[in-house]
Design a protein around this motif. Structure first.
Motif, mmCIF file in Angstrom:
data_model
loop_
_atom_site.group_PDB
_atom_site.id
_atom_site.type_symbol
_atom_site.label_atom_id
_atom_site.label_comp_id
_atom_site.label_asym_id
_atom_site.label_seq_id
_atom_site.Cartn_x
_atom_site.Cartn_y
_atom_site.Cartn_z
ATOM 1 N N PRO A 98 -10.866 -3.827 -8.218
ATOM 2 C CA PRO A 98 -9.990 -4.571 -9.382
ATOM 3 C C PRO A 98 -8.586 -4.461 -9.435
ATOM 4 O O PRO A 98 -8.200 -3.350 -9.504
ATOM 5 C CB PRO A 98 -10.692 -4.293 -10.760
ATOM 6 C CG PRO A 98 -12.152 -3.638 -10.317
ATOM 7 C CD PRO A 98 -11.742 -2.978 -8.899
ATOM 8 N N LEU A 99 -7.829 -5.502 -9.848
ATOM 9 C CA LEU A 99 -6.498 -5.360 -9.975
ATOM 10 C C LEU A 99 -5.948 -4.223 -10.930
ATOM 11 O O LEU A 99 -5.100 -3.668 -10.652
ATOM 12 C CB LEU A 99 -5.753 -6.669 -10.416
ATOM 13 C CG LEU A 99 -4.424 -6.858 -10.613
ATOM 14 C CD1 LEU A 99 -3.661 -6.581 -9.311
ATOM 15 C CD2 LEU A 99 -4.002 -8.137 -11.135
ATOM 16 N N ARG A 100 -6.685 -3.870 -12.056
ATOM 17 C CA ARG A 100 -6.023 -3.004 -12.851
ATOM 18 C C ARG A 100 -6.301 -1.704 -12.356
ATOM 19 O O ARG A 100 -5.537 -0.830 -12.898
ATOM 20 C CB ARG A 100 -6.888 -3.127 -14.193
ATOM 21 C CG ARG A 100 -8.440 -2.885 -14.063
ATOM 22 C CD ARG A 100 -9.309 -2.949 -15.281
ATOM 23 N NE ARG A 100 -10.557 -2.989 -15.043
ATOM 24 C CZ ARG A 100 -11.434 -1.606 -14.840
ATOM 25 N NH1 ARG A 100 -10.864 -0.671 -15.015
ATOM 26 N NH2 ARG A 100 -12.702 -1.795 -14.534
ATOM 27 N N ILE A 101 -6.854 -1.476 -11.219
ATOM 28 C CA ILE A 101 -6.946 -0.058 -10.826
ATOM 29 C C ILE A 101 -6.467 0.029 -9.455
ATOM 30 O O ILE A 101 -6.451 1.104 -8.562
ATOM 31 C CB ILE A 101 -8.372 0.612 -10.908
ATOM 32 C CG1 ILE A 101 -9.354 -0.221 -9.988
ATOM 33 C CG2 ILE A 101 -8.847 0.831 -12.105
ATOM 34 C CD1 ILE A 101 -10.792 0.599 -9.692
ATOM 35 N N ARG A 102 -5.834 -1.185 -8.792
ATOM 36 C CA ARG A 102 -5.758 -1.252 -7.426
ATOM 37 C C ARG A 102 -4.576 -0.166 -7.209
ATOM 38 O O ARG A 102 -3.317 -0.463 -7.928
ATOM 39 C CB ARG A 102 -5.255 -2.636 -7.133
ATOM 40 C CG ARG A 102 -4.744 -3.005 -5.524
ATOM 41 C CD ARG A 102 -5.674 -3.761 -4.917
ATOM 42 N NE ARG A 102 -6.352 -4.671 -5.632
ATOM 43 C CZ ARG A 102 -6.357 -6.084 -5.946
ATOM 44 N NH1 ARG A 102 -5.137 -6.404 -5.497
ATOM 45 N NH2 ARG A 102 -7.459 -6.649 -6.594
ATOM 46 N N ARG A 103 -4.629 0.392 -5.942
ATOM 47 C CA ARG A 103 -3.472 1.171 -5.347
ATOM 48 C C ARG A 103 -2.719 0.555 -4.146
ATOM 49 O O ARG A 103 -3.428 -0.253 -3.595
ATOM 50 C CB ARG A 103 -4.310 2.684 -5.063
ATOM 51 C CG ARG A 103 -4.861 3.348 -5.777
ATOM 52 C CD ARG A 103 -5.482 4.716 -5.600
ATOM 53 N NE ARG A 103 -6.051 4.843 -4.515
ATOM 54 C CZ ARG A 103 -7.041 5.319 -4.351
ATOM 55 N NH1 ARG A 103 -7.637 6.227 -5.233
ATOM 56 N NH2 ARG A 103 -7.778 5.408 -3.125
ATOM 57 N N PRO A 104 -1.748 1.150 -3.992
ATOM 58 C CA PRO A 104 -1.004 0.412 -2.608
ATOM 59 C C PRO A 104 -1.710 0.662 -1.403
ATOM 60 O O PRO A 104 -1.751 -0.193 -0.436
ATOM 61 C CB PRO A 104 0.425 0.974 -2.609
ATOM 62 C CG PRO A 104 0.321 1.888 -3.938
ATOM 63 C CD PRO A 104 -0.662 2.054 -4.332
ATOM 64 N N ASP A 105 -2.694 1.466 -1.267
ATOM 65 C CA ASP A 105 -3.490 1.590 -0.173
ATOM 66 C C ASP A 105 -4.977 1.117 -0.146
ATOM 67 O O ASP A 105 -5.700 1.230 0.592
ATOM 68 C CB ASP A 105 -3.585 3.172 0.348
ATOM 69 C CG ASP A 105 -4.500 3.938 -0.696
ATOM 70 O OD1 ASP A 105 -4.929 5.205 -0.308
ATOM 71 O OD2 ASP A 105 -4.419 3.499 -1.795
ATOM 72 N N ASP A 106 -5.032 0.281 -1.000
ATOM 73 C CA ASP A 106 -6.439 -0.698 -1.217
ATOM 74 C C ASP A 106 -5.875 -1.839 -0.530
ATOM 75 O O ASP A 106 -5.614 -2.999 -1.113
ATOM 76 C CB ASP A 106 -6.736 -0.776 -2.592
ATOM 77 C CG ASP A 106 -7.222 0.434 -3.112
ATOM 78 O OD1 ASP A 106 -7.446 0.636 -4.726
ATOM 79 O OD2 ASP A 106 -7.799 1.117 -2.600
ATOM 80 N N TYR A 107 -6.395 -1.983 0.686
ATOM 81 C CA TYR A 107 -6.098 -3.008 1.510
ATOM 82 C C TYR A 107 -7.011 -4.276 1.566
ATOM 83 O O TYR A 107 -8.127 -4.060 1.264
ATOM 84 C CB TYR A 107 -5.895 -2.807 3.084
ATOM 85 C CG TYR A 107 -4.826 -1.531 3.157
ATOM 86 C CD1 TYR A 107 -4.907 -0.295 3.633
ATOM 87 C CD2 TYR A 107 -3.160 -1.922 2.947
ATOM 88 C CE1 TYR A 107 -3.984 0.555 3.604
ATOM 89 C CE2 TYR A 107 -2.559 -1.114 3.251
ATOM 90 C CZ TYR A 107 -2.797 0.214 3.560
ATOM 91 O OH TYR A 107 -1.543 1.157 3.552
ATOM 92 N N TRP A 108 -6.518 -5.492 1.742
ATOM 93 C CA TRP A 108 -7.394 -6.376 2.164
ATOM 94 C C TRP A 108 -8.276 -6.580 3.371
ATOM 95 O O TRP A 108 -7.485 -6.298 4.261
ATOM 96 C CB TRP A 108 -6.925 -7.852 1.623
ATOM 97 C CG TRP A 108 -6.311 -7.906 0.347
ATOM 98 C CD1 TRP A 108 -5.281 -7.759 -0.341
ATOM 99 C CD2 TRP A 108 -7.341 -8.216 -0.908
ATOM 100 N NE1 TRP A 108 -5.062 -8.032 -1.509
ATOM 101 C CE2 TRP A 108 -6.398 -8.460 -2.099
ATOM 102 C CE3 TRP A 108 -8.473 -8.550 -1.046
ATOM 103 C CZ2 TRP A 108 -7.019 -8.779 -3.232
ATOM 104 C CZ3 TRP A 108 -9.013 -9.189 -2.201
ATOM 105 C CH2 TRP A 108 -8.249 -9.166 -3.402
#
Length: 118
Positions: A98-108
């Motif tokens: 979810p966007l509220r916990i997204r980190r830079p290394d959470d790739y699509w």
């Protein structure tokens, strides 16, 4: 760079069912909420369903009662059971945090195409 891998999409008639899978890395998945998204051509990516690390779920109104999100923490895998599919469900489905916990290394990932024929 480790991307999640979505699978299970395909072509189905209206009223049919599909089960999507999202295999993610442990760093993305462990003890974190996960979400399914979809993006139609020319539109913004939108969240479809969210599941917390404890298994609590939430859905956007258009899919309530038809889609069910679940997760297998031992396999770092999330699922989306889609029933009573409609032509308007046709698009590419993705998974991520979810966007509220997204980190830079959470790739699509690449997503998986769902096509519902009328």
């Amino acid at each position: 760079q480790v991307q999640p891998v979505e699978s299970g999409g395909g072509l189905v008639q209206a009223g049919g069912s599909l089960r999507l899978s999202c295999a993610a890395s442990g760093s993305m998945f462990n003890d974190r909420a996960m979400a399914w998204y979809r993006q139609a051509p020319g539109k913004q990516r939108e969240v479809v369903a969210i599941i917390t690390s404890d298994g609590d779920t939430s859905y956007v109104e258009p899919v309530k009662g038809r889609f069910t999100v679940s997760r297998d923490n031992a396999k770092n895998t999330m699922y989306l059971q889609m029933n009573s599919l409609k032509p308007e469900d046709t698009t590419i489905y993705y998974c991520n945090t979810p966007l509220r916990i997204r980190r830079p290394d959470d790739y699509w990932g690449q997503g998986t195409q769902v096509t519902v024929s009328s």
